[in-house]
Scaffold this motif. Structure first.
Motif, PDB file in Angstrom:
ATOM      1  N   GLU A   1      11.161   3.736   4.547  1.00 53.40           N
ATOM      2  CA  GLU A   1      11.775   2.812   3.597  1.00 53.40           C
ATOM      3  C   GLU A   1      11.149   1.417   3.624  1.00 53.40           C
ATOM      4  O   GLU A   1      11.003   0.769   2.579  1.00 53.40           O
ATOM      5  N   ARG A   2      10.778   0.913   4.788  1.00 54.04           N
ATOM      6  CA  ARG A   2      10.289  -0.459   4.921  1.00 54.04           C
ATOM      7  C   ARG A   2       8.762  -0.555   4.821  1.00 54.04           C
ATOM      8  O   ARG A   2       8.207  -1.654   4.933  1.00 54.04           O
ATOM      9  N   SER A   3       8.107   0.572   4.599  1.00 53.65           N
ATOM     10  CA  SER A   3       6.654   0.550   4.438  1.00 53.65           C
ATOM     11  C   SER A   3       6.288   0.084   3.027  1.00 53.65           C
ATOM     12  O   SER A   3       7.122   0.106   2.112  1.00 53.65           O
ATOM     13  N   PHE A   4       5.028  -0.311   2.871  1.00 54.01           N
ATOM     14  CA  PHE A   4       4.526  -0.701   1.559  1.00 54.01           C
ATOM     15  C   PHE A   4       3.633   0.417   1.015  1.00 54.01           C
ATOM     16  O   PHE A   4       3.089   1.215   1.788  1.00 54.01           O
ATOM     17  N   PRO A   5       3.495   0.522  -0.324  1.00 52.32           N
ATOM     18  CA  PRO A   5       2.720   1.620  -0.911  1.00 52.32           C
ATOM     19  C   PRO A   5       1.324   1.778  -0.318  1.00 52.32           C
ATOM     20  O   PRO A   5       0.859   2.910  -0.126  1.00 52.32           O
ATOM     21  N   GLY A   6       0.654   0.652   0.004  1.00 55.30           N
ATOM     22  CA  GLY A   6      -0.692   0.726   0.548  1.00 55.30           C
ATOM     23  C   GLY A   6      -0.769   1.383   1.912  1.00 55.30           C
ATOM     24  O   GLY A   6      -1.855   1.763   2.358  1.00 55.30           O
ATOM     25  N   GLU A   7       0.367   1.567   2.569  1.00 56.12           N
ATOM     26  CA  GLU A   7       0.401   2.197   3.891  1.00 56.12           C
ATOM     27  C   GLU A   7       0.650   3.695   3.804  1.00 56.12           C
ATOM     28  O   GLU A   7       0.698   4.369   4.832  1.00 56.12           O
ATOM     29  N   LEU A   8       0.789   4.219   2.579  1.00 55.14           N
ATOM     30  CA  LEU A   8       1.112   5.631   2.375  1.00 55.14           C
ATOM     31  C   LEU A   8      -0.095   6.385   1.827  1.00 55.14           C
ATOM     32  O   LEU A   8      -0.955   5.813   1.162  1.00 55.14           O
ATOM     33  N   SER A   9      -0.137   7.680   2.087  1.00 53.36           N
ATOM     34  CA  SER A   9      -1.167   8.536   1.498  1.00 53.36           C
ATOM     35  C   SER A   9      -0.867   8.744   0.018  1.00 53.36           C
ATOM     36  O   SER A   9       0.226   8.404  -0.477  1.00 53.36           O
ATOM     37  N   GLY A  10      -1.835   9.330  -0.703  1.00 56.30           N
ATOM     38  CA  GLY A  10      -1.631   9.575  -2.129  1.00 56.30           C
ATOM     39  C   GLY A  10      -0.447  10.479  -2.407  1.00 56.30           C
ATOM     40  O   GLY A  10       0.357  10.218  -3.306  1.00 56.30           O
ATOM     41  N   GLY A  11      -0.299  11.543  -1.598  1.00 59.09           N
ATOM     42  CA  GLY A  11       0.836  12.436  -1.797  1.00 59.09           C
ATOM     43  C   GLY A  11       2.159  11.760  -1.551  1.00 59.09           C
ATOM     44  O   GLY A  11       3.141  11.987  -2.262  1.00 59.09           O
ATOM     45  N   MET A  12       2.196  10.913  -0.540  1.00 61.49           N
ATOM     46  CA  MET A  12       3.434  10.181  -0.230  1.00 61.49           C
ATOM     47  C   MET A  12       3.753   9.184  -1.341  1.00 61.49           C
ATOM     48  O   MET A  12       4.923   9.019  -1.712  1.00 61.49           O
ATOM     49  N   GLN A  13       2.725   8.514  -1.868  1.00 58.85           N
ATOM     50  CA  GLN A  13       2.962   7.579  -2.972  1.00 58.85           C
ATOM     51  C   GLN A  13       3.524   8.308  -4.195  1.00 58.85           C
ATOM     52  O   GLN A  13       4.415   7.781  -4.880  1.00 58.85           O
ATOM     53  N   GLN A  14       3.021   9.517  -4.456  1.00 64.41           N
ATOM     54  CA  GLN A  14       3.536  10.251  -5.609  1.00 64.41           C
ATOM     55  C   GLN A  14       4.980  10.678  -5.380  1.00 64.41           C
ATOM     56  O   GLN A  14       5.788  10.720  -6.308  1.00 64.41           O
ATOM     57  N   ARG A  15       5.336  10.964  -4.143  1.00 67.98           N
ATOM     58  CA  ARG A  15       6.729  11.276  -3.829  1.00 67.98           C
ATOM     59  C   ARG A  15       7.628  10.069  -4.107  1.00 67.98           C
ATOM     60  O   ARG A  15       8.757  10.221  -4.572  1.00 67.98           O
TER      61      ARG A  15
ATOM     62  N   THR B   1       8.562  -2.944  -1.017  1.00 71.79           N
ATOM     63  CA  THR B   1       8.642  -1.838  -0.063  1.00 71.79           C
ATOM     64  C   THR B   1       8.899  -0.531  -0.794  1.00 71.79           C
ATOM     65  O   THR B   1       9.247  -0.512  -1.988  1.00 71.79           O
ATOM     66  N   VAL B   2       8.734   0.556  -0.060  1.00 77.21           N
ATOM     67  CA  VAL B   2       9.011   1.875  -0.624  1.00 77.21           C
ATOM     68  C   VAL B   2      10.450   1.942  -1.128  1.00 77.21           C
ATOM     69  O   VAL B   2      10.723   2.440  -2.225  1.00 77.21           O
ATOM     70  N   LEU B   3      11.389   1.429  -0.347  1.00 75.36           N
ATOM     71  CA  LEU B   3      12.797   1.459  -0.739  1.00 75.36           C
ATOM     72  C   LEU B   3      13.016   0.672  -2.026  1.00 75.36           C
ATOM     73  O   LEU B   3      13.719   1.133  -2.933  1.00 75.36           O
ATOM     74  N   ASP B   4      12.422  -0.513  -2.106  1.00 80.38           N
ATOM     75  CA  ASP B   4      12.611  -1.342  -3.302  1.00 80.38           C
ATOM     76  C   ASP B   4      11.928  -0.732  -4.529  1.00 80.38           C
ATOM     77  O   ASP B   4      12.395  -0.919  -5.656  1.00 80.38           O
ATOM     78  N   ASN B   5      10.820  -0.020  -4.329  1.00 78.89           N
ATOM     79  CA  ASN B   5      10.176   0.672  -5.452  1.00 78.89           C
ATOM     80  C   ASN B   5      11.094   1.753  -6.013  1.00 78.89           C
ATOM     81  O   ASN B   5      11.243   1.876  -7.224  1.00 78.89           O
ATOM     82  N   VAL B   6      11.715   2.517  -5.132  1.00 75.03           N
ATOM     83  CA  VAL B   6      12.609   3.584  -5.587  1.00 75.03           C
ATOM     84  C   VAL B   6      13.841   2.997  -6.268  1.00 75.03           C
ATOM     85  O   VAL B   6      14.351   3.549  -7.249  1.00 75.03           O
ATOM     86  N   ALA B   7      14.303   1.856  -5.781  1.00 70.85           N
ATOM     87  CA  ALA B   7      15.516   1.238  -6.329  1.00 70.85           C
ATOM     88  C   ALA B   7      15.242   0.408  -7.580  1.00 70.85           C
ATOM     89  O   ALA B   7      16.189  -0.101  -8.195  1.00 70.85           O
ATOM     90  N   TYR B   8      13.975   0.301  -7.996  1.00 75.00           N
ATOM     91  CA  TYR B   8      13.622  -0.622  -9.085  1.00 75.00           C
ATOM     92  C   TYR B   8      14.324  -0.256 -10.396  1.00 75.00           C
ATOM     93  O   TYR B   8      14.853  -1.135 -11.093  1.00 75.00           O
TER      94      TYR B   8
END
Length: 413
Positions: free
Chosen positions: A135-149, A99-106
């Motif tokens: 937080e509970r979304s997965f990278p594939g559900e985000l736009s490119g700008g959001m993924q870079q954030r 998830t987005v949260l787990d990516n940031v916490a990696y």
């Protein structure tokens, strides 16, 4: 390496491999954004990956906070990347199954931070980059700008002193890219990280960099501030590189301001103010106190009336200064102020002391890369940044601080 040190070129050694980075000597200061700029194939990405050991170093020395990087073991390099140098990649490099949260916490997970604490810190950084609620979304559900954030939040959450950013915004659309650049500047002003930023975009380099290193064919050909690179290129290659840059978004009021000649102290009185305007051939002048703090402006006709009435208090006829900026204001922001004001834009310091003025003609000369002291009037074609109406007004204006401008009234003559 021996042949390179003896002067052999990159092309001459092509049969032996690619000399990606050649004698690139520079120092990055604590707390600055150091931008490495160059065309594709110039060695930028190789260079930044050498800093944290992702790419091996054939020869030379790399020191981080005084400690040598070259020659470290794989385990020591992992420790360096975990504890001291975070990295933001061009194509995000997020873990798709997390998830987005787990990516940031990696990064915090690798540092051994407890689950509850690392998730709390990750949530905080997601909120800081505008992704609260994802937080509970997965990278594939985000736009490119959001993924870079997410990538930036992950790097910041690791809380390392040094941030390496390899073409971090180049895969984004122009509007999103500009938004990310502005957010990085905003975060940097608060956090004061040491950032090495790689880009091939000149305007991005000029906008972000405290200092810029220009690379060509593996070598660094110039290191300097954006203003140094723009106004004093080291060679023809750098000059061609910067010829199309938007100068209005690089140069500041402090770069182009001129000394304020038509200035009087408030205590000097109306007669002294009138004499100053007559000597400088201007129709108005700035008024300061004894400490050079800008109080306002006075006009020739107002001061002349005071002289005839016998008044000695210059502040009775004081008018507000039409336009005031600080020295770090980009000249792109001065055009509207200059067009709306009959006087040059006043430049003041943090104590509101008058330190310079920017006449409209100086703004035009700065855009056209012309010396501001020329005695001839240049022929300037209208552009989107400089409309024809502004050019006409510039040629007609009566400017404080510009000797030779006519007085506003015959009565004052």
């Amino acid at each position: 390496m021996k042949q390179l040190k003896q002067g052999a070129s990159r092309d001459e050694l092509r049969a032996h491999g690619t000399a990606a980075v050649i004698d690139a000597s520079f120092e990055v200061r604590k707390g600055e954004i150091f931008v490495v700029m160059g065309l594709s194939g110039s060695g930028k990405s190789t260079l930044i990956r050498m800093l944290n050991g992702l790419n091996p170093t054939t020869d030379g020395s790399i020191k981080v906070n005084g400690s040598e990087v070259v020659g470290r073991s794989a385990a020591e390099l992992r420790e360096l990347r975990r504890d001291h140098m975070s990295m933001v990649f061009q194509h995000f490099a997020l873990l798709p199954h997390r998830t987005v949260l787990d990516n940031v916490a990696y990064g915090l997970e690798l540092q051994g931070v407890a689950p509850a604490e690392r998730q709390e810190r990750a949530r905080g950084w997601l909120a800081r980059v505008g992704l609260a609620g994802w937080e509970r979304s997965f990278p594939g559900e985000l736009s490119g700008g959001m993924q870079q954030r997410v990538g930036i939040a992950r790097a910041l959450a690791a809380d390392t002193d040094i941030l390496l950013m390899d073409e971090a915004f180049s895969a984004l659309d122009p509007l999103i890219r500009r938004e990310m650049q502005e957010q990085l500047i905003e975060l940097q002003q608060e956090l004061g990280k040491t950032i090495v930023f790689i880009t091939h975009d000149l305007n991005e380099a000029m906008f972000l960099g405290d200092r810029i290193a220009v690379m060509r064919d593996g070598r660094i050909v110039q290191v300097g501030t954006p203003n140094d690179i723009l106004t004093d290129p080291a060679n023809d290659y750098v000059a061609q590189f910067v010829q199309d840059v938007d100068r209005a978004r690089v140069l500041t009021a402090g770069d182009v301001m001129e000394p304020p000649h038509a200035v009087v102290f408030a205590s000097a009185g109306p007669r002294t103010a009138l004499k100053t305007m007559r000597d400088m051939q201007t129709s108005a002048c700035f008024v300061t106190d004894s400490g050079r703090k800008l109080l306002g402006v006075v006009r020739d006709k107002d001061v002349l009336r005071q002289v005839r009435e016998g008044s000695t208090d210059l502040t009775e006829r004081l008018r507000p200064t039409p336009s005031i900026v600080k020295r770090d204001q980009l000249i792109a922001d001065l055009f509207e102020l200059a067009v709306e004001s009959p006087l040059p834009v006043a430049v003041t310091d943090e104590q509101d002391r008058l330190i310079g003025v920017v006449p409209r003609v100086t703004l035009l000369a700065a855009l056209a890369d012309l010396p501001t002291t020329t005695t001839e009037i240049p022929v300037i074609e209208p552009t989107p940044e400089v409309p024809a109406a502004m050019i006409t007004q510039t040629l007609e204006e009566s400017a404080v601080g510009a000797p030779g401008a006519p007085l506003a009234s015959e009565e004052a003559h």
